[in-house]
Design a protein around this motif. Sequence first.
Motif, PDB file in Angstrom:
ATOM      1  N   SER A   1      -3.114   0.613  -6.745  1.00  0.00           N
ATOM      2  CA  SER A   1      -3.414   1.360  -7.974  1.00  0.00           C
ATOM      3  C   SER A   1      -2.709   2.718  -7.982  1.00  0.00           C
ATOM      4  CB  SER A   1      -4.914   1.575  -8.118  1.00  0.00           C
ATOM      5  OG  SER A   1      -5.572   0.360  -8.251  1.00  0.00           O
ATOM      6  N   PHE A   2      -2.761   3.416  -6.879  1.00  0.00           N
ATOM      7  CA  PHE A   2      -2.182   4.758  -6.792  1.00  0.00           C
ATOM      8  C   PHE A   2      -0.666   4.731  -6.965  1.00  0.00           C
ATOM      9  CE2 PHE A   2      -0.549   8.414  -4.374  1.00  0.00           C
ATOM     10  CZ  PHE A   2      -1.206   9.437  -5.047  1.00  0.00           C
ATOM     11  N   LEU A   3      -0.009   3.761  -6.316  1.00  0.00           N
ATOM     12  CA  LEU A   3       1.445   3.664  -6.391  1.00  0.00           C
ATOM     13  C   LEU A   3       1.923   2.798  -7.554  1.00  0.00           C
ATOM     14  CD1 LEU A   3       2.285   3.276  -2.590  1.00  0.00           C
ATOM     15  CD2 LEU A   3       2.372   5.344  -3.991  1.00  0.00           C
ATOM     16  N   ASP A   4       0.981   2.222  -8.303  1.00  0.00           N
ATOM     17  CA  ASP A   4       1.285   1.353  -9.440  1.00  0.00           C
ATOM     18  C   ASP A   4       2.251   0.224  -9.031  1.00  0.00           C
ATOM     19  OD1 ASP A   4       0.903   0.550 -12.072  1.00  0.00           O
ATOM     20  OD2 ASP A   4       2.680   1.643 -12.775  1.00  0.00           O
ATOM     21  N   LEU A   5       1.910  -0.433  -7.923  1.00  0.00           N
ATOM     22  CA  LEU A   5       2.744  -1.512  -7.407  1.00  0.00           C
ATOM     23  C   LEU A   5       2.497  -2.799  -8.198  1.00  0.00           C
ATOM     24  CD1 LEU A   5       2.230  -0.947  -3.575  1.00  0.00           C
ATOM     25  CD2 LEU A   5       4.200  -0.287  -4.959  1.00  0.00           C
ATOM     26  N   PRO A   6       3.551  -3.591  -8.416  1.00  0.00           N
ATOM     27  CA  PRO A   6       3.385  -4.851  -9.152  1.00  0.00           C
ATOM     28  C   PRO A   6       2.961  -6.005  -8.244  1.00  0.00           C
ATOM     29  CG  PRO A   6       5.696  -4.499  -8.707  1.00  0.00           C
ATOM     30  CD  PRO A   6       4.951  -3.293  -8.155  1.00  0.00           C
ATOM     31  N   VAL A   7       2.038  -5.734  -7.328  1.00  0.00           N
ATOM     32  CA  VAL A   7       1.567  -6.720  -6.357  1.00  0.00           C
ATOM     33  C   VAL A   7       0.044  -6.736  -6.415  1.00  0.00           C
ATOM     34  CG1 VAL A   7       1.501  -7.278  -3.888  1.00  0.00           C
ATOM     35  CG2 VAL A   7       3.528  -6.231  -4.845  1.00  0.00           C
ATOM     36  N   PRO A   8      -0.568  -7.921  -6.394  1.00  0.00           N
ATOM     37  CA  PRO A   8      -2.031  -7.949  -6.348  1.00  0.00           C
ATOM     38  C   PRO A   8      -2.548  -7.274  -5.077  1.00  0.00           C
ATOM     39  CG  PRO A   8      -1.149 -10.125  -6.854  1.00  0.00           C
ATOM     40  CD  PRO A   8       0.011  -9.255  -6.482  1.00  0.00           C
ATOM     41  N   ALA A   9      -3.652  -6.575  -5.202  1.00  0.00           N
ATOM     42  CA  ALA A   9      -4.225  -5.864  -4.059  1.00  0.00           C
ATOM     43  C   ALA A   9      -4.575  -6.829  -2.926  1.00  0.00           C
ATOM     44  CB  ALA A   9      -5.455  -5.079  -4.483  1.00  0.00           C
ATOM     45  N   SER A  10      -4.982  -8.046  -3.257  1.00  0.00           N
ATOM     46  CA  SER A  10      -5.334  -9.005  -2.210  1.00  0.00           C
ATOM     47  C   SER A  10      -4.106  -9.402  -1.395  1.00  0.00           C
ATOM     48  CB  SER A  10      -5.985 -10.242  -2.825  1.00  0.00           C
ATOM     49  OG  SER A  10      -5.132 -10.824  -3.785  1.00  0.00           O
ATOM     50  N   VAL A  11      -2.966  -9.561  -2.046  1.00  0.00           N
ATOM     51  CA  VAL A  11      -1.726  -9.893  -1.326  1.00  0.00           C
ATOM     52  C   VAL A  11      -1.290  -8.706  -0.473  1.00  0.00           C
ATOM     53  CG1 VAL A  11       0.721 -10.487  -1.611  1.00  0.00           C
ATOM     54  CG2 VAL A  11      -1.002 -11.581  -3.054  1.00  0.00           C
ATOM     55  N   PHE A  12      -1.344  -7.515  -1.047  1.00  0.00           N
ATOM     56  CA  PHE A  12      -0.989  -6.317  -0.285  1.00  0.00           C
ATOM     57  C   PHE A  12      -1.928  -6.148   0.902  1.00  0.00           C
ATOM     58  CE2 PHE A  12      -0.815  -1.765   0.603  1.00  0.00           C
ATOM     59  CZ  PHE A  12       0.555  -1.562   0.644  1.00  0.00           C
ATOM     60  N   GLY A  13      -3.220  -6.464   0.706  1.00  0.00           N
ATOM     61  CA  GLY A  13      -4.190  -6.378   1.788  1.00  0.00           C
ATOM     62  C   GLY A  13      -3.882  -7.349   2.914  1.00  0.00           C
ATOM     63  N   MET A  14      -3.447  -8.563   2.566  1.00  0.00           N
ATOM     64  CA  MET A  14      -3.078  -9.533   3.603  1.00  0.00           C
ATOM     65  C   MET A  14      -1.866  -9.049   4.394  1.00  0.00           C
ATOM     66  SD  MET A  14      -5.270 -11.923   3.637  1.00  0.00           S
ATOM     67  CE  MET A  14      -4.462 -13.182   4.573  1.00  0.00           C
TER      68      MET A  14
END
Length: 128
Positions: free
Chosen positions: A22-35
């Motif tokens: 959210s902070f960096l406005d990344l085009p990746v779902p948080a769940s994928v980034f979390g994995m």
Amino acid sequence: MKFILQLFFIWLIYAISDFIVSFLDLPVPASVFGMILLFLLLVSGIIKVQHIDKAATFFNKHLAFFFIPFAVGLMNYGGLIRASGIQLLIMIVVSSTIGLLVTSGLTQFLARRAVSKHEQSQSQSNSH
């Protein structure tokens, strides 16, 4: 108690990844980034598998349960599936095949590399 702490730890990694996305406005779902974040933490040794093994086993054991909302959601798209079902099926088969081929190729490459390193270390130890 250990199980609850492990669940909290996994949730914390997700919460951190959600904040970063959210902070960096990344085009990746948080769940994928979390994995990805969890993978990096495990590979780097910052966390050990023992810190999450019970919770991860629980999630893997009940994985089908997490797909129920997705399957129910598909019911809303019956018309789309009827109209474009063949194209969707072709995309699913082709992308799955590509994923399997890449995964198997990478696995074979890494296995051959590990065997050659083992053989090199054996030949070096035999020459001494």
